[in-house]
Each structure stands twice: as structure tokens, then as C-alpha cells.
Enzyme design. Structure first.
Site, PDB file in Angstrom:
ATOM      1  N   SER A 127      -3.849  15.685   7.885  1.00  0.00           N
ATOM      2  CA  SER A 127      -3.729  16.225   6.592  1.00  0.00           C
ATOM      3  C   SER A 127      -5.297  16.821   6.288  1.00  0.00           C
ATOM      4  O   SER A 127      -5.712  17.805   6.915  1.00  0.00           O
ATOM      5  CB  SER A 127      -3.430  15.007   5.286  1.00  0.00           C
ATOM      6  OG  SER A 127      -3.414  15.512   4.323  1.00  0.00           O
TER       7      SER A 127
ATOM      8  N   ASP B 145      -4.885  22.070   1.873  1.00  0.00           N
ATOM      9  CA  ASP B 145      -5.480  21.119   2.800  1.00  0.00           C
ATOM     10  C   ASP B 145      -4.840  21.642   3.976  1.00  0.00           C
ATOM     11  O   ASP B 145      -3.769  22.650   4.130  1.00  0.00           O
ATOM     12  CB  ASP B 145      -5.338  19.874   2.475  1.00  0.00           C
ATOM     13  CG  ASP B 145      -3.819  19.198   2.585  1.00  0.00           C
ATOM     14  OD1 ASP B 145      -2.957  20.230   2.125  1.00  0.00           O
ATOM     15  OD2 ASP B 145      -3.459  18.120   2.788  1.00  0.00           O
TER      16      ASP B 145
HETATM   17 MG    MG Z   1      -1.911  17.022   3.356  1.00  0.00          MG
END
Ligand code: MG
Length: 472
Positions: free
Chosen positions: A97, A241
Site C-alpha cells: 500500500s 497511494d
Molecule cells: Mg492502499
């Protein structure tokens, strides 16, 4: 002793240090066992270690007889949506992430892309630890099949939502700068924006896994995007992200908005279309309470973690849910945070708002400031003790000056709420730290609330000097 991190979102570690091929294969074999050797959709973000991790994961899944559908490099929500459309028994996404470039990890989902519950993650960990793997014999080894339409299918699903009107977005022709941090959103998000009729300026949209700035799109990481929005006279800037389940916004005047605004805008947009409940975590901005009040709908607060939000959304039939991190859930599509759906919702919001600029829409939002600090303590045990003492003190001493007029919410940690502000104390699950977050109309008020709470915690610890306060 484990050297990688296990949390509700899966497993993460530093490649070549705390996360190695053997660990990845063992986790994949544990997951293959968990889903009974059935169909598993895999996907990965753009990290340079993803190639190795994919091979390690394939070994574990094939060895447990899984039929693997490989969606390739794609956002986490794209892989999970593929799992939903194929009715797969599991999904395994190779991603860390928003963690730094040297990290990678695995995120797991059960049938049809449903996020694992805590009990299921515990069962997966049990299989991992005990190595109680369901290894297939020579005739029952698994298989791998490439699935090349995941990105296009995701875009088509978004455009099909009844809250999207391409006629309107195409006539507004929003000028957008999109910064994907060379991550998994690099292909899908510019394509989606073009489908919506936007004028698209791509920034860091080369999916090579070399991040030009911090992987977490905090305001500090978005200098280049802010400059580009201004110099290109764009209407808005977007940033994801690395696995593109989150979205943050830069206004037309080049100002990065706090990630809290993404959910706030999305909720405002959805409530303009239809009435229904909202679900947010306890540490998400109270902008959402004001928006819910304005529309006469209910807001439900849950513990921190997308899984808890999803569970509550399903129970309450909520129309939108999310977190202050820029992750928003659109149940019409799927029950996970989806940065691409957020792009569509916000472009539609702009297109529906005649000539309003995003800076004007932001100024019309209720205004609060968040303050985030943490108290470092010597051990997890100390953290537990402090939390117990805090709970006892705040419950027993409702008449403290510090407590006047507040109500307590014990959903996750300890949250004190007043009319226009709140402060929450939560223990970290992964490090010996107590997080103290507050929100108030001004930054001075938010900081004062954070500091007075930290001071009380130190009093509860009887003045122990073994703790250290830092801003986060
Ligand atoms: Mg993420």
C-alpha cells in the site's frame, strides 16, 4: 519471533530483510490451504520486488492446488473486483500500500473479494505457523491463467454506476493533473479520466515502481503535483497511494487538501443523489457528522480498519463508508476502498456543481483541524496498562475539568466527544505506541486538546520518564 508485521490488512515487511521468498511462499501455501485449493485471483502493485514476490506466491498457491487467475499489475480494488465478478474463493494482492519503496506485503480476501475478518486472519496465521498445508500431489497441482481485462472491466463497472453521467462530465471537461507515484493506478486512472471526458495531464504515471516521492500521498509529498496544477491552470489535482485504493485532492489554487476531504466530498456527493446512512471509523473527521446532519441521515462509527467499516455498512445498508485516509467504499461497486471510484465521484461532483471550483467546494465544507501525536512507551505491556488506567480515570472522573461536557465512546480505544471537537487515545497494534488524535475548529484548539490528553496519560503513568511524545 516474527520479524514482519501482521495486521488486519495482511502481512508487510522489508524485502531482503524481514520479508523473504520463503515467507511469501509459506503465506501463499497457508492461504491456498485456507481457501481449500480453489480459485484465487492475484494482483500486484508496481514495486520492483513484486516480480519476485509473484513467483514466490505462485509456488505456494500452485503447491496447494489452487486455480490462479492472475490480474497482473493493477490496483488492489481492481483485483478484488475481478474476484467478485469471477466469484473466486479468494484473492491475494501483493502490495505494501503506502509503505516505503523497500517494503512489500500480502493482502488477503475471502470469497468474491470480501475482506478477511479478524477470526479468519487468525485461522490463516494458525495454518502459517503450524505449516499445516494442504499440499497437492503430482496430479493435482494448481494452474495459472492470465486475466487481461481487469482494468477495463473496473472502468466499465464504474461508468455503469447510476451516479455517473458521462454526458455531464464530458460537457464539463475537467482539467486534471493525476499523480500515481508510478504505482498501480498509473494506467487505469488516466484511462478512466479520459473516459469521463477530462483533459488529463499525467504526472508520475509510469508503472515502474520507482517512487518519485513518499508512497503515502500526504500533503508534504505532493509539492510537484501542487506546482503542476498551478502551472497548467488545472481544475483539480489527484494523487493515489501505490495500490490506488486511496485518493487525495489538490485544489485549483494548488493547495493539497487533508485526506479527510476525499470521504467528505464523496459523502456529500452521494447524499445529494440519494438518502442513506454513512459509516466512518472513530478517528475520521467530524465533517462527516455535519454532512450527515445537514442531509438528515445517520452516521455510524466503527473501530479503525476497513473490515469494520464494511461489516457495519452491510448491516446498516449504508450508501457510503470510509476512512479519513482517503479510502472510500462505494457499495454499488464492491465492499472495499476504491481510489478510482473516488476519482469518478469527485469529477461528477464538479460536473454537477455548475461552475464551482473545487477550492470553493472545500471552503463550503465544515472546517476542522486534526492534530496527531503519539506517545512512545517502553513496551506493549506498558501501553496496555496506560490504556486501562486512562479508561478507569476517564470513566470514574467524569467531573474532571478536562472532561466537562464530554461524552465517551469506547468503540476503539477511548474517545471523548464534545459538540465541536473530539480526542481519541488508541493503542497501536504493531508497535509500543499510544496514538492521540484530536480534532477541533482551529489548529490551536486541536493541539491543546492533544497536549492536555497526553499530559493526563503521563500523570496516569505516575510521571514515568520512559515515554516520549512525537508528532505524526
Ligand atoms: Mg492502499
Amino acid at each position: 519471533m516474527r520479524d514482519f508485521i501482521v495486521s488486519v490488512s495482511g502481512v508487510r515487511g522489508i524485502i531482503g530483510e524481514t520479508l523473504n521468498p520463503e515467507t511469501l511462499t509459506r503465506f501463499a501455501a497457508a492461504f491456498g490451504t485456507f481457501v481449500g485449493g480453489e480459485t484465487v485471483v492475484i494482483g500486484r502493485d508496481t514495486r520492483t520486488s513484486g516480480f519476485m514476490a509473484r513467483h514466490a506466491v505462485l509456488a505456494g498457491l500452485i503447491a496447494t492446488g489452487c486455480k490462479i487467475v492472475d490480474a497482473g499489475i493493477c490496483p488492489t480494488p481492481t483485483a478484488l473486483l475481478t474476484s467478485k465478478s469471477l466469484n473466486a474463493q479468494g484473492s491475494l494482492v501483493i502490495t505494501a500500500s503506502h509503505n516505503p519503496i523497500d517494503w512489500n506485503g500480502l493482502e488477503f480476501a475471502a470469497e468474491s473479494g470480501r475482506l478477511l475478518k479478524r477470526t479468519e486472519l487468525a485461522e490463516l496465521m494458525r495454518i502459517y505457523e503450524s505449516e499445516d498445508f494442504r499440499l497437492a500431489n503430482w496430479a493435482e497441482q494448481g494452474s495459472v491463467e492470465a486475466f487481461n481485462t481487469a482494468v477495463n472491466d473496473h472502468i466499465a463497472n464504474i461508468l455503469n454506476c447510476d451516479w455517473i453521467s458521462c454526458v455531464r462530465t464530458r460537457s464539463r471537461r475537467v482539467k486534471v493533473v493525476i499523480d500515481c507515484c508510478n504505482g498501480a493506478g498509473s494506467v487505469i486512472s488516466p484511462c478512466l479520466l479520459r473516459e469521463l471526458g477530462c483533459q488529463v495531464i499525467e504526472l508520475n504515471c509510469v508503472p515502474d515502481g520507482y517512487f518519485p516521492h513518499a508512497a503515502e500521498p500526504t500533503p508534504d509529498a505532493l509539492n510537484q503535483l501542487c506546482q503542476a496544477v498551478k502551472s497548467k491552470a488545472a481544475d483539480i489535482g489527484f494523487a493515489h497511494d501505490v495500490d490506488a485504493d486511496r485518493l487525495v485532492i489538490v485544489t485549483d489554487d494548488g493547495i493539497p487538501l487533508s485526506s479527510e476531504y476525499t470521504f467528505a466530498f464523496a459523502a456529500e456527493f452521494m447524499l445529494n443523489k440519494r438518502k442513506g446512512d454513512i459509516v466512518a471509523t472513530v478517528s475520521t473527521s467530524r465533517m462527516l457528522d455535519d454532512i450527515a446532519d445537514r442531509h438528515g441521515v445517520k452516521i455510524h462509527r466503527t473501530a479503525v480498519g476497513v473490515g469494520y467499516v464494511v461489516e457495519k455498512m452491510q448491516h446498516t445498508n449504508a450508501i457510503i463508508g470510509g476512512e479519513g485516509t482517503g479510502g472510500v467504499i462505494y457499495p454499488e461497486l464492491q465492499y472495499t476502498t476504491d481510489g478510482m471510484a473516488s476519482i469518478a465521484a469527485i469529477v461528477q461532483l464538479l460536473s454537477d456543481s455548475s461552475d464551482s471550483k473545487i477550492s470553493e467546494l472545500a471552503a463550503a465544507m465544515p472546517s476542522y483541524t486534526l492534530c496527531k501525536k503519539k506517545l512512545e512507551v517502553p513496551s506493549q505491556r506498558t501501553a496496555d496498562t496506560v490504556m486501562k488506567l486512562a479508561r478507569k480515570n476517564y470513566l470514574d472522573r467524569q467531573d474532571w475539568p478536562d472532561n466537562q461536557g464530554s461524552s465517551l465512546d469506547l468503540t476503539d480505544g477511548l474517545k471523548r466527544i464534545w459538540n465541536d471537537r473530539w480526542v481519541i487515545i488508541r493503542k497501536s497494534g504493531t508497535e509500543p505506541v499510544i496514538r492521540v488524535f484530536s480534532e477541533a475548529p482551529t489548529s490551536e484548539q486541536a493541539e491543546a486538546l492533544c497536549d492536555s490528553t497526553l499530559n493526563s496519560l503521563k500523570v496516569f503513568m505516575s510521571g514515568s520518564s520512559e515515554c516520549k511524545v512525537t508528532n505524526i
